[in-house]
Design an enzyme around this catalytic site. Structure first.
Site, PDB file in Angstrom:
ATOM      1  CB  SER B 217     -49.665  18.150  -8.021  1.00 38.21           C
ATOM      2  OG  SER B 217     -49.631  18.587  -6.870  1.00 38.21           O
ATOM      3  CB  THR B 221     -46.927  17.692   1.842  1.00 35.51           C
ATOM      4  OG1 THR B 221     -46.123  16.885   1.175  1.00 35.51           O
ATOM      5  CG2 THR B 221     -46.911  17.467   3.304  1.00 35.51           C
ATOM      6  CG  ASP B 274     -39.538  23.407 -13.030  1.00 38.18           C
ATOM      7  OD1 ASP B 274     -38.720  23.946 -12.311  1.00 38.18           O
ATOM      8  OD2 ASP B 274     -40.062  22.248 -12.913  1.00 38.18           O
ATOM      9  CB  SER B 282     -37.945  27.682  -6.577  1.00 37.78           C
ATOM     10  OG  SER B 282     -39.088  27.347  -5.754  1.00 37.78           O
TER      11      SER B 282
END
Lengths: 523, 523
Positions: B217, B221, B274, B282
């Site tokens: 991405s 954060t 995924d 995860s």
């Protein structure tokens, strides 16, 4: 694919090619310095897939990011040995690098990972990308594991095989009958090809045998033949030899036969994956590519063989037969006794000695190797339209006993380039270790896997004279202290490793005659 | 494992360690010269797995065979960056190398490849070996694909999660209530954590938030928080900050939390794997390891989100809840609107600006980011035993509107080490490109994936001031030529790549109001 030369001017250009002398085995790796402009501009990360272009050629590679300017500088793009060879330009040549578009077959790979059945076109796309080194190790592994897990149905196995044949060159011998033989492997010493080829070629059938070198075994047919003669022959030379002598015994690695197979094996081997579908596709694609029209396939069964029971062998046979039929290959499956190694010697020179003894009708020749070779040669001779079923064995035996097989072998050795091996005084490893029986008893088990491992640790196949000379067979009665086998090595460290393995498990079990495992195969 | 120091004297010893500055990302690679004695003695091949020992430490590595003595000499054993760090000895230190025994869990791996169900012990053995870097890339991929394909049942997912927690450190905050929040990802600009932490910490709950950096991405954060303050904090410092301020916003990468997860991601990412089981293991393993007792989990749904329908979201929710219950983690799943990015800015500095505007109750603050953050903060506040269901939102809003959230954020920034970001004059990339609407119309789609890709190509997250500033929202009526978003970049080549992506697809679709996809989620 897009052509970034026009769409991304300046990006990843202005670099020069550097050969990085690292052997990454079947995976193209590119090396870029972390501070290289293109690494920053394209957001490259370690393991990104990149496309390297030079002089109109292009390859895909996995990126390793480098911090040492001595390895690659900021103006260089380094490539591993394999990748360098594919680009076919000298070091210092201008090159460019861009983020690679993923191979076009990746969506099909993802469908297979998710358990879907694939079409013929899907297999052609995937195998084509694999053969052109466009898959990373991770993608290759994913394909192999997904195929293993979802257990390809038999039509998918035929699609895969067909695609593997199409991925490389296909030899055309311009003959209506081209014979070949193959064993699924796992039995040390099993050098029947070196007897079957001269016998069948002497009979007159075309038998252009290309073999592999050992991967996990102590010797492949190519390794053993190399003791006697040159096996790395240019294709034109091979053609001449086959025309003149009806047979050859060469290494298949230079001929670009089913190249996708070699790439797939690079990940199947470390995972010990050898599912029926993968085995069938691997073997049949190589044989089809080599131009065979008729194949005899040897499936040994035994407690330490690849196939351990008759029902398992029959199931495998049916899969081989289905795919062979779809590919218009005439196939004859022979199920054989795989309870112990074949012959006495295990290792290139030791096996070459056994083969030559059989050809010379030497009384010391191993009877089992002779018998099995005659049986397989007989089956191949029966491919000939003028031989009746059941006659082949006698024809093969006559050819062997008359010395015609030996003459043919000598002619093939001379044609390929003799290495002057003297089988009466074979150059065996001078360091020896004799392994004695610990107790009195009957030999009830000879572990193919353990004996192979010991021969390998002793130096085979790299050290031609290294290996194991077996001095007992299943069913033999031995006394405590009697030598079971002799290890030959050239180097003390090799002998040390072999001794260490023997100490853990010598590979030979003693007991009573009733404990010998039985297999019931046609003899 | 055996100890070859005593059993194989001389073999692979007498070498010195060399650091090879190649970043092989999570895979240990060892480099030996082809002519090195140990390569011959042990029959090493490219991709052999070897064990490298130095000063009592040992690591497993995949071998690359090298032909250039400038890379490694015959008396040296080279190791890649990661491997060198694990050995913790200086260059030139004596080292030895031997053929590695395969990791003890390999038989369990092979069973999983063959589709069997694994036990708790199997998962602990496999995950332990993975965390200790004992698996090659090929083995890792095989594990990940086999788990994907055979669709781990929910108990297996809980075993896997538990084993991943056990593979590393587990933080103990010595509090009965430790809250955390997490989003499954895929929505650009979704920086709610940076608002939820100060609000909930100001309320008084312990909220030691550790976050990741961006993988695929334009900003994680940790990347965005780093615009405001230092995020790489030693664990002791982190503990002090949490004790003083009830919360922190740090990078989790240094804390050895679920290290197996990081290794698995290195192969899942290139395969775009995924699967629900892998996602649950995860996320929950990281949160358990970070010491959380109560977790609020955000699952956004939308046409370009990870989860695209409500039934899919509900199925995923149930799996999360099952595993959380087995691990004694209190979990509250919130399904949210994922049809478009959250907030205006996409990229570290742009997102930091949005966050600070919300904290300052600036009228220009993005309403959606504020609203979503209040909702999630409210749910976390309701974890407190003295808050009734439904009261949390109002409490959170009061904390935000009163300025207490801003004060708490300023205190946390100061404690972590302020970077002096001025959100009134954020340092955005000076090169800009405004992307206009081609026609009049209503915004009916904002493609999360394409907008993220454009922000990334513009330089985010490496270039803090790079990214996309969105100037429209779903449902807005725009005129031809009106600016839809502005791209910020620092470097011309980055802007070029971003423009190229915009030319292919700008990421924003126009149409009529009736064409806007609807999702029905609690607001």
């Amino acid at each position: 694919m897009e052509t970034p030369e026009t769409t991304t001017p300046g990006a990843g250009a202005g670099l020069t090619l550097r050969r990085v002398a690292i052997d990454t085995w079947r995976e193209n790796v590119a090396y870029l310095h972390r501070d290289c402009a293109v690494v920053r501009a394209e957001g490259f990360q370690a393991l990104s897939k990149v496309e390297v272009r030079a002089n109109g050629r292009s390859i895909l590679a996995t990126l390793n990011v480098v911090d040492d300017p001595a390895l690659v500088g900021c103006q260089q793009i380094g490539v591993s040995e394999d990748a360098f060879a594919q680009l076919e330009v000298p070091e210092g040549h201008p090159a460019s690098v861009t983020q690679a578009e993923p191979p076009a077959s990746i969506p099909a790979l993802f469908r297979k990972i998710n358990g879907e059945r694939l079409s013929r076109d899907d297999f052609h796309a995937i195998v084509g990308d694999i053969a052109r080194h466009r898959y990373s190790k991770i993608e290759l592994t994913a394909f192999v594991v997904a195929c293993n897990r979802s257990e390809l149905d038999r039509e998918e196995v035929s699609f895969l095989t067909e695609a593997m044949v199409a991925s490389g060159r296909r030899l055309d011998w311009r003959e209506s009958l081209v014979v070949d033989k193959h064993c699924i492997g796992g039995i040390p010493g099993n050098r029947t090809s070196m007897l079957v080829v001269p016998i069948v070629a002497a009979y007159g059938l075309v038998f252009p045998k290309t073999s592999s070198r050992a991967i996990t075994s102590p010797a492949g047919t190519a390794d053993t033949m190399e003791v006697l003669a040159n096996v790395e022959l240019p294709f034109d030379r091979l053609t001449d030899i086959v025309r003149d002598h009806r047979g050859c015994l060469a290494w298949g690695g230079t001929a670009d036969l089913s190249p996708a197979d070699d790439v797939l094996i690079s990940v199947e081997r470390p995972l010990a994956l050898d599912s029926p579908g993968q085995m069938v596709a691997s073997i049949l694609s190589k044989k089809m590519a080599a131009g065979a029209t008729h194949l005899v396939l040897d499936i040994p069964i035994g407690p330490t063989a690849k196939v351990r029971s008759m029902p398992e062998a029959q199931k495998l046979r049916r899969l081989f037969e289905y795919v062979a039929q779809r590919l218009h290959l005439s196939l004859d499956v022979v199920i054989t006794d795989g309870r112990q190694p074949v012959g006495r010697g295990i290792g290139p020179a030791l096996e070459a000695r056994d083969v030559m003894r059989v050809l010379e009708n030497d009384p010391e020749a191993p009877a089992d190797l002779r018998q099995k070779s005659l049986r397989l040669a007989g089956r191949l001779i029966e491919c000939s339209p003028d031989v009746r079923g059941g006659q082949g064995y006698a024809i093969a035996r006559d050819i062997l006993e008359s010395g015609r097989a030996l003459s043919r072998m000598q002619a093939i050795i001379a044609a390929q380039g003799s290495h002057g091996f003297d089988h009466h005084h074979p150059a065996l490893g001078a360091l020896t270790l004799e392994v004695p029986a610990a107790t009195d008893g009957v030999v009830i088990g000879i572990d193919n896997l353990q004996i192979a491992q010991i021969a390998r640790l002793a130096g085979a196949p790299k050290v031609k004279g290294a290996g194991v000379d077996l001095l007992c067979r299943l069913g033999d009665t031995v006394r405590a202290g009697q030598v079971l086998y002799r290890i030959h090595a050239d180097y003390p460290s090799d002998l040390h490793f072999a001794r260490h393995a023997v100490d853990r498990h010598c590979g030979i079990s003693l007991g009573t005659a009733a404990q010998i495992p039985q297999v019931f195969v046609e003899s």
